[in-house]
Scaffold this active site. Structure first.
Site, PDB file in Angstrom:
ATOM      1  N   CYS A  26       0.749  -1.311  -0.002  1.00  0.00           N
ATOM      2  CA  CYS A  26       0.009  -0.033   0.178  1.00  0.00           C
ATOM      3  C   CYS A  26       0.708   1.050  -0.083  1.00  0.00           C
ATOM      4  O   CYS A  26       0.148   2.229  -0.356  1.00  0.00           O
ATOM      5  CB  CYS A  26      -1.012   0.119   1.371  1.00  0.00           C
ATOM      6  N   HIS A  31      -3.506   7.287   3.064  1.00  0.00           N
ATOM      7  CA  HIS A  31      -3.553   5.855   2.513  1.00  0.00           C
ATOM      8  C   HIS A  31      -5.078   5.649   3.087  1.00  0.00           C
ATOM      9  O   HIS A  31      -5.300   6.063   4.158  1.00  0.00           O
ATOM     10  CB  HIS A  31      -2.678   4.904   2.830  1.00  0.00           C
ATOM     11  N   ASN A  44     -10.134   0.088   0.031  1.00  0.00           N
ATOM     12  CA  ASN A  44      -8.514   0.060   0.071  1.00  0.00           C
ATOM     13  C   ASN A  44      -7.931  -0.336  -1.282  1.00  0.00           C
ATOM     14  O   ASN A  44      -8.072  -1.712  -1.544  1.00  0.00           O
ATOM     15  CB  ASN A  44      -7.779  -0.737   0.947  1.00  0.00           C
TER      16      ASN A  44
HETATM   17  N1  ACO Z   1     -18.079  -8.942   9.441  1.00  0.00           N
HETATM   18  C1  ACO Z   1     -18.486  -9.071  10.631  1.00  0.00           C
HETATM   19  N2  ACO Z   1     -17.551  -9.557  11.508  1.00  0.00           N
HETATM   20  C2  ACO Z   1     -16.329  -9.487  11.416  1.00  0.00           C
HETATM   21  C3  ACO Z   1     -15.737  -9.273  10.173  1.00  0.00           C
HETATM   22  C4  ACO Z   1     -16.682  -8.795   9.181  1.00  0.00           C
HETATM   23  N3  ACO Z   1     -16.378  -8.766   7.890  1.00  0.00           N
HETATM   24  N4  ACO Z   1     -14.412  -9.504  10.265  1.00  0.00           N
HETATM   25  C5  ACO Z   1     -14.176  -9.798  11.401  1.00  0.00           C
HETATM   26  N5  ACO Z   1     -15.280  -9.748  12.278  1.00  0.00           N
HETATM   27  C6  ACO Z   1     -15.119 -10.231  13.578  1.00  0.00           C
HETATM   28  C7  ACO Z   1     -13.840 -10.795  14.151  1.00  0.00           C
HETATM   29  O1  ACO Z   1     -14.192 -12.178  13.842  1.00  0.00           O
HETATM   30  C8  ACO Z   1     -13.928 -10.420  15.543  1.00  0.00           C
HETATM   31  O2  ACO Z   1     -15.109 -11.165  16.257  1.00  0.00           O
HETATM   32  P1  ACO Z   1     -14.612 -11.825  17.719  1.00  0.00           P
HETATM   33  O3  ACO Z   1     -14.585 -10.756  18.600  1.00  0.00           O
HETATM   34  O4  ACO Z   1     -15.976 -12.744  18.001  1.00  0.00           O
HETATM   35  O5  ACO Z   1     -13.443 -12.831  17.651  1.00  0.00           O
HETATM   36  C9  ACO Z   1     -14.561  -9.140  15.613  1.00  0.00           C
HETATM   37  O6  ACO Z   1     -15.255  -8.827  14.450  1.00  0.00           O
HETATM   38  C10 ACO Z   1     -13.486  -8.151  15.844  1.00  0.00           C
HETATM   39  O7  ACO Z   1     -12.540  -8.596  15.055  1.00  0.00           O
HETATM   40  P2  ACO Z   1     -11.169  -7.394  14.862  1.00  0.00           P
HETATM   41  O8  ACO Z   1     -10.276  -8.071  13.596  1.00  0.00           O
HETATM   42  O9  ACO Z   1     -10.714  -7.413  16.323  1.00  0.00           O
HETATM   43  O10 ACO Z   1     -11.702  -6.142  14.051  1.00  0.00           O
HETATM   44  P3  ACO Z   1     -11.303  -4.693  14.028  1.00  0.00           P
HETATM   45  O11 ACO Z   1     -11.896  -3.737  14.652  1.00  0.00           O
HETATM   46  O12 ACO Z   1      -9.632  -4.842  14.356  1.00  0.00           O
HETATM   47  O13 ACO Z   1     -11.350  -4.461  12.417  1.00  0.00           O
HETATM   48  C11 ACO Z   1     -10.003  -4.398  10.511  1.00  0.00           C
HETATM   49  C12 ACO Z   1     -11.009  -5.334  11.641  1.00  0.00           C
HETATM   50  C13 ACO Z   1     -11.200  -3.750   9.631  1.00  0.00           C
HETATM   51  C14 ACO Z   1      -9.533  -5.644   9.423  1.00  0.00           C
HETATM   52  C15 ACO Z   1      -9.303  -3.735  11.051  1.00  0.00           C
HETATM   53  O14 ACO Z   1      -8.219  -4.267  12.087  1.00  0.00           O
HETATM   54  C16 ACO Z   1      -8.115  -2.716   9.848  1.00  0.00           C
HETATM   55  O15 ACO Z   1      -8.349  -1.861   9.339  1.00  0.00           O
HETATM   56  N6  ACO Z   1      -6.851  -3.114  10.075  1.00  0.00           N
HETATM   57  C17 ACO Z   1      -5.728  -2.386   9.330  1.00  0.00           C
HETATM   58  C18 ACO Z   1      -5.962  -2.699   7.907  1.00  0.00           C
HETATM   59  C19 ACO Z   1      -4.449  -2.187   7.186  1.00  0.00           C
HETATM   60  O16 ACO Z   1      -4.262  -0.889   7.600  1.00  0.00           O
HETATM   61  N7  ACO Z   1      -3.931  -2.769   6.492  1.00  0.00           N
HETATM   62  C20 ACO Z   1      -2.740  -1.939   5.737  1.00  0.00           C
HETATM   63  C21 ACO Z   1      -2.724  -1.802   4.338  1.00  0.00           C
HETATM   64  S1  ACO Z   1      -3.262  -3.301   3.767  1.00  0.00           S
HETATM   65  C22 ACO Z   1      -1.879  -3.479   2.481  1.00  0.00           C
HETATM   66  O17 ACO Z   1      -0.872  -3.137   2.583  1.00  0.00           O
HETATM   67  C23 ACO Z   1      -1.959  -4.584   1.497  1.00  0.00           C
END
Ligand code: ACO
Length: 317
Positions: free
Chosen positions: A112, A244, A274
Site C-alpha cells: 500500500c 492511504h 482500500n
Molecule cells: N463482519 C463481521 N464481523 C467480522 C468481520 C466482518 N467482515 N471481520 C471480522 N469480524 C469479527 C471478528 O471475527 C471478531 O469477532 P470476535 O470478537 O468474535 O473474535 C470481531 O469482528 C472483531 O475483529 P477485529 O479483527 O478485532 O476487528 P477490528 O476492529 O480490528 O477491524 C479491520 C478489523 C477492519 C481489518 C481492522 O483491523 C483494520 O482496518 N486493520 C488494518 C488494515 C490495514 O491498515 N492494512 C494495511 C494496508 S493493506 C496492504 O498493505 C495490502
C-alpha cells in the site's frame, strides 16, 4: 531546483461491490463494515482488465492534466503487487501503450505504500538531474488477491489506478519526502505468489487485522511528525492530509495527531475501499478534480502497508 506535481489522473472499474453484495458472499453486515472501516462500496475490475490496462487510463488522464506529451517522460514507475506478469513489467507495458520508448520503466513493490515510494524515487531522480518529468502510477487489483470467503479481508479492498506526472520546477514543490520499512512485521500482512504449477488456491492475502491496525496508527503518527520536521513545517501549515485509504479509524487517528479537522482530510475509501498502491494517488486526484485542493495548498501524503512499509511526501501543490 525543485519538483512539482504537474498533473494527476485516476481510473476506477465500472462494477460496484456494495456492502449488501458482501452480505451475500460472507457472514458480515453493512453496519459492521461501516462502523469498523468506513467503507460502503468498492470497484471491482472486469476479467479482461489488468493492472497495466487500468494504469494506462489513469496515466493518460495524468498526462492530459499535466499538459505533457508522452515523449517528454523520462521515467515510468508503476507501483503494484498484483500485476498479471512478473515481466514484462506493467510499467513497461504502459510505457509501450503510450508510445514511450528508450527511457527506464519498472514496477515497484511496496504494497500500500507503493505510490508514495514511487513519489520519493521520482523526486530523487529529478533532483539528481537524471529526469525532468516522471510518470508515477499506482495500480492494483486487490479484490483478486483476497479469499472471497474470508470476511476479514474481502470487505476491505477494491481495484483501481491513480497516476501523477512529477516534474522539475523553479519553485517548490516537494518540501520533504521520507520512506522506510520494518521487516520484523512481515508475517502480519502477506501475499504469497502461487507456486509454479499450482492453481493458486490458498495463496490469498493474509492479514492479522487488529495488529496491523495498531502498528499503522503508531507508525503513521511518527511518520507525519518526522515528515513535517524534515520540511521545517508544523501541522498548522497544512491545508490537507491525503492519506492511504485503509480504514477511516486509522485516518481519523492521524488527522487527530495533526490537529486537523476531518474537512481537511481527503477521504475516498467510503466509495473505493482500500485500492492499495492506487489509494493515495486516487485520493489526491479526487481532491484536485473536485476543486477542494487548489494550487498553493500544502499537502501531506502518507501511506502504510505490507512489509511493513511506509512513506510520505510533504508538498506545496
Ligand atoms: N463482519 C463481521 N464481523 C467480522 C468481520 C466482518 N467482515 N471481520 C471480522 N469480524 C469479527 C471478528 O471475527 C471478531 O469477532 P470476535 O470478537 O468474535 O473474535 C470481531 O469482528 C472483531 O475483529 P477485529 O479483527 O478485532 O476487528 P477490528 O476492529 O480490528 O477491524 C479491520 C478489523 C477492519 C481489518 C481492522 O483491523 C483494520 O482496518 N486493520 C488494518 C488494515 C490495514 O491498515 N492494512 C494495511 C494496508 S493493506 C496492504 O498493505 C495490502
Amino acid at each position: 531546483m525543485f519538483t512539482k506535481i504537474l498533473g494527476t489522473g485516476g481510473y476506477l472499474p465500472q462494477q460496484v461491490r456494495t456492502n449488501a453484495d458482501l452480505e451475500r458472499m460472507v457472514d458480515t453486515s453493512d453496519e459492521w463494515i461501516i462502523e469498523r472501516t468506513g467503507i460502503s462500496e468498492r470497484r471491482i475490475a472486469s476479467p479482461d482488465e489488468t493492472v497495466a490496462s487500468m494504469g494506462l487510463i489513469a496515466a493518460k488522464r495524468a498526462l492530459e492534466a499535466a499538459d505533457t506529451d508522452p515523449g517528454e517522460i523520462d521515467l515510468v514507475i508503476c507501483a503494484t503487487t498484483t500485476g498479471d506478469k512478473a515481466f514484462p513489467s506493467s510499467a513497461v507495458e504502459i510505457a509501450g501503450n503510450l508510445g514511450i520508448n528508450g527511457v527506464p520503466a519498472f514496477d515497484l513493490a511496496a504494497a500500500c505504500a507503493g505510490f508514495s515510494y514511487g513519489y520519493c524515487l521520482a523526486h530523487s531522480m529529478i533532483m539528481s538531474g537524471q529526469a525532468r518529468k516522471v510518470l508515477i502510477i499506482g495500480s492494483d487489483m486487490m479484490s483478486r488477491a483476497c479469499d472471497p470467503k474470508d470476511r476479514t479481508t474481502i470487505i476491505l479492498f477494491g481495484d483501481g489506478a491513480g497516476a501523477m506526472v512529477l516534474g522539475a520546477s523553479d519553485e517548490p514543490g516537494t518540501l520533504a519526502v521520507h520512506m522506510s520499512a520494518d521487516p520484523q512485521f512481515g508475517p502480519l500482512l502477506s501475499l504469497k505468489n502461487p507456486p509454479r504449477g499450482s492453481n493458486g488456491d490458498g495463496c490469498y492475502l493474509y492479514m492479522k487485522g487488529n495488529d496491523v491496525f495498531k502498528h499503522a496508527v503508531v507508525s503513521l503518527a511518527k511518520l507525519v511528525t518526522k515528515t513535517l520536521e524534515l520540511g521545517n513545517l508544523t501541522d498548522k501549515d497544512l491545508d490537507f492530509l491525503v492519506p492511504h485509504q485503509a480504514n477511516l479509524r486509522i485516518i481519523a487517528a492521524t488527522a487527530k495527531k495533526l490537529h486537523l479537522d476531518m474537512s481537511q482530510v481527503i477521504v475516498t475509501l467510503d466509495k473505493q475501499g482500500n485500492t492499495s498502491s492506487a489509494s493515495v494517488a486516487l485520493a489526491l486526484d479526487e481532491g484536485i478534480r473536485s476543486g477542494r485542493i487548489k494550487r498553493g495548498n500544502t499537502l501531506l501524503l502518507e501511506s502504510f502497508g505490507g512489509g511493513f512499509t511506509w512513506a510520505s511526501a510533504l508538498v506545496r501543490y
